[in-house]
Design a protein around this motif. Structure first.
Motif, PDB file in Angstrom:
ATOM      1  N   LEU A  72      -5.952  13.519  11.260  1.00  0.00           N
ATOM      2  CA  LEU A  72      -5.370  13.554   9.917  1.00  0.00           C
ATOM      3  C   LEU A  72      -6.238  12.816   8.909  1.00  0.00           C
ATOM      4  O   LEU A  72      -6.436  13.281   7.785  1.00  0.00           O
ATOM      5  N   PHE A  73      -6.769  11.649   9.302  1.00  0.00           N
ATOM      6  CA  PHE A  73      -7.628  10.904   8.386  1.00  0.00           C
ATOM      7  C   PHE A  73      -8.927  11.659   8.115  1.00  0.00           C
ATOM      8  O   PHE A  73      -9.415  11.681   6.981  1.00  0.00           O
ATOM      9  N   LEU A  74      -9.505  12.258   9.144  1.00  0.00           N
ATOM     10  CA  LEU A  74     -10.748  12.991   8.932  1.00  0.00           C
ATOM     11  C   LEU A  74     -10.528  14.207   8.038  1.00  0.00           C
ATOM     12  O   LEU A  74     -11.334  14.478   7.139  1.00  0.00           O
ATOM     13  N   VAL A  75      -9.447  14.939   8.266  1.00  0.00           N
ATOM     14  CA  VAL A  75      -9.145  16.101   7.423  1.00  0.00           C
ATOM     15  C   VAL A  75      -8.897  15.650   5.984  1.00  0.00           C
ATOM     16  O   VAL A  75      -9.306  16.323   5.027  1.00  0.00           O
ATOM     17  N   ALA A  76      -8.249  14.492   5.807  1.00  0.00           N
ATOM     18  CA  ALA A  76      -8.053  13.957   4.455  1.00  0.00           C
ATOM     19  C   ALA A  76      -9.392  13.639   3.797  1.00  0.00           C
ATOM     20  O   ALA A  76      -9.570  13.847   2.591  1.00  0.00           O
ATOM     21  N   GLY A  77     -10.347  13.130   4.585  1.00  0.00           N
ATOM     22  CA  GLY A  77     -11.674  12.877   4.041  1.00  0.00           C
ATOM     23  C   GLY A  77     -12.378  14.155   3.623  1.00  0.00           C
ATOM     24  O   GLY A  77     -13.045  14.201   2.579  1.00  0.00           O
ATOM     25  N   LEU A  78     -12.240  15.198   4.421  1.00  0.00           N
ATOM     26  CA  LEU A  78     -12.808  16.503   4.063  1.00  0.00           C
ATOM     27  C   LEU A  78     -12.256  16.981   2.721  1.00  0.00           C
ATOM     28  O   LEU A  78     -12.999  17.416   1.837  1.00  0.00           O
ATOM     29  N   GLY A  79     -10.933  16.892   2.573  1.00  0.00           N
ATOM     30  CA  GLY A  79     -10.326  17.328   1.324  1.00  0.00           C
ATOM     31  C   GLY A  79     -10.730  16.469   0.148  1.00  0.00           C
ATOM     32  O   GLY A  79     -10.850  16.960  -0.985  1.00  0.00           O
ATOM     33  N   SER A  80     -10.967  15.179   0.394  1.00  0.00           N
ATOM     34  CA  SER A  80     -11.352  14.279  -0.692  1.00  0.00           C
ATOM     35  C   SER A  80     -12.698  14.660  -1.291  1.00  0.00           C
ATOM     36  O   SER A  80     -12.905  14.530  -2.508  1.00  0.00           O
ATOM     37  N   TRP A  81     -13.618  15.141  -0.460  1.00  0.00           N
ATOM     38  CA  TRP A  81     -14.927  15.535  -0.983  1.00  0.00           C
ATOM     39  C   TRP A  81     -14.776  16.676  -1.988  1.00  0.00           C
ATOM     40  O   TRP A  81     -15.356  16.644  -3.081  1.00  0.00           O
ATOM     41  N   HIS A  82     -13.979  17.670  -1.632  1.00  0.00           N
ATOM     42  CA  HIS A  82     -13.783  18.814  -2.529  1.00  0.00           C
ATOM     43  C   HIS A  82     -13.032  18.390  -3.788  1.00  0.00           C
ATOM     44  O   HIS A  82     -13.331  18.858  -4.897  1.00  0.00           O
TER      45      HIS A  82
END
Length: 409
Positions: A72-82
């Protein structure tokens, strides 16, 4: 200093990665099963406890702990970049405050006190009503030593919303860092890391080392699903970096099978150490600095990263294969499409709602004269039904409630 800009390298126009929404929904639904199991766990100090407990839940829980919240944290990081790329640092910070800060405050003021009150109600000598308990719950003070949990009190907590609180803090720190860092520093770091990813296994080894070291030396925090808060920060930052360059995504697809094997091996070797220490009086495998405890935590940290790479890499392989044969796509009005359309925006509200409901249901069910398995299944079934019903009837249908639970219109 001018605000840092996020630029694309080897990345096409961003596409909606529906497999990431699916894994988020799977984790949140799985938390109902996980928290229901804690009612029967011998070790965990959950809000309500069944009279009869078992050690079996620890092994089953470990299989989920090693990958679920890190993902969940990694996916949140992915979304944060976009999101940063579209909005800039200031816009990103504002959006995070609205989508995470508002639900965090609203839920803490309304439903988060319920589990703490029910914990006290388990004592037959306790007779306070919920309204009488609330002033004691909100008797708070500031404590900066436990960052990011800076509001503290004898009974106060944000409960399972520690995830939301951590994620908000990490997002704001990231926005602040990008606001002041030199523009080309991130690009140089990203390019150097992307080049190193060409070697087979590099996407496993290089990121796993810091995670394993933090897990070993800082310890594992039971209240946060068995991971250090700083390990979660690394997963979040890794997601942000991975989204910036398609070469990272390629490496994860390439090494997904290797990651799965390595993760299972690390977990299998490290778990007996945890079990051995759990059966030793006075031993704490999550925090002890003995050789066995440190070694077990190193393996757990490495296993967690490998599992995340395996899950995302294998899902991305499947997506790539499906995109190469578009004729096999399901009909737009099919059940899977409708289910995805319903669950994707529901993840955060379901996460917020589920634990107070699980605890409330368990509070009644543990009084049954029935086997543990039957009680567990009843708690899971009732909690899932009530959580989805609460979301559907009380959250998703009006703009004010959607806003209060962090949903986009």
């Amino acid at each position: 200093m001018a605000e840092a800009h996020i630029e694309v390298a080897h990345v096409p126009q961003p596409e909606r990665r529906t497999e990431l929404d699916a894994i988020r929904a799977l984790v949140v639904v799985g938390l109902v099963f996980f928290h229901s199991a804690l009612v029967f766990d011998t070790r965990d100090d959950y809000y309500v406890k069944n009279a009869e407990t078992t050690d079996a839940t620890m092994i089953v829980a470990g299989l989920g702990m090693v990958w679920a919240m890190p993902t969940l944290f990694l996916v949140a990081g992915l979304g944060s970049w976009h999101s940063l790329r579209r909005r800039g640092a200031a816009g990103f910070a504002t959006e995070r405050l609205l989508r995470l800060g508002v639900p965090l405050i609203f839920a803490t003021l309304t439903i988060i006190p319920v589990p703490q009150w029910l914990r006290l109600r388990a004592d037959p000598a306790y007779h306070e009503s919920y309204l009488q308990f609330l002033p004691r719950f909100f008797d708070i003070h500031l404590d900066l030593s436990d960052f990011p949990f800076i509001v503290a009190g004898e009974h106060f907590e944000t409960g399972h919303l520690w995830f939301v609180e951590m994620l908000l803090a990490y997002a704001l720190l990231l926005a602040l860092a990008l606001r002041w860092l030199p523009r080309d520093l991130g690009h140089r770091i990203r390019d150097g890391l992307a080049v190193s990813m060409r070697r087979r296994g590099a996407v496993l080894l290089l990121p796993a080392i810091p995670i394993a070291l933090i897990t070993a030396l800082h310890g594992m925090e039971e209240a946060f699903a068995g991971w250090s808060r700083w390990a979660y920060l690394l997963f979040f930052l890794y997601g942000f970096v991975l989204a910036a360059d398609d070469r990272f995504r390629t490496a994860m697809r390439r090494d997904a099978t290797l990651a799965l094997v390595a993760g299972l091996v690390f977990f299998s070797i490290g778990t007996p150490g945890f079990l051995a220490m759990s059966g030793t009086p006075g031993a704490d495998p999550l925090a002890d600095m003995t050789a066995l405890a440190i070694g077990s935590r190193v393996l757990f940290g490495a296993a967690g990263w490998c599992c995340v790479v395996a899950i995302l890499g294998l899902l991305d392989r499947r997506r790539s294969a499906r995109n190469s044969t578009p004729d096999v796509e399901p009909h737009p009005l099919g059940l899977r499409k409708r289910l995805y359309g319903y669950l994707a925006p529901a993840v955060l509200p379901l996460y917020i709602l589920h634990q107070p409901i699980v605890v409330s249901v368990a509070y009644g069910v543990i009084r049954w004269d029935a086997p543990m398995v039957l009680k567990y299944l009843a708690i899971v079934a009732a909690s899932l039904t009530l959580t989805v019903a609460a979301y559907d009837l009380l959250v998703r249908r009006t703009r004010p409630t959607r806003f209060l639970f962090g949903m986009r219109d």
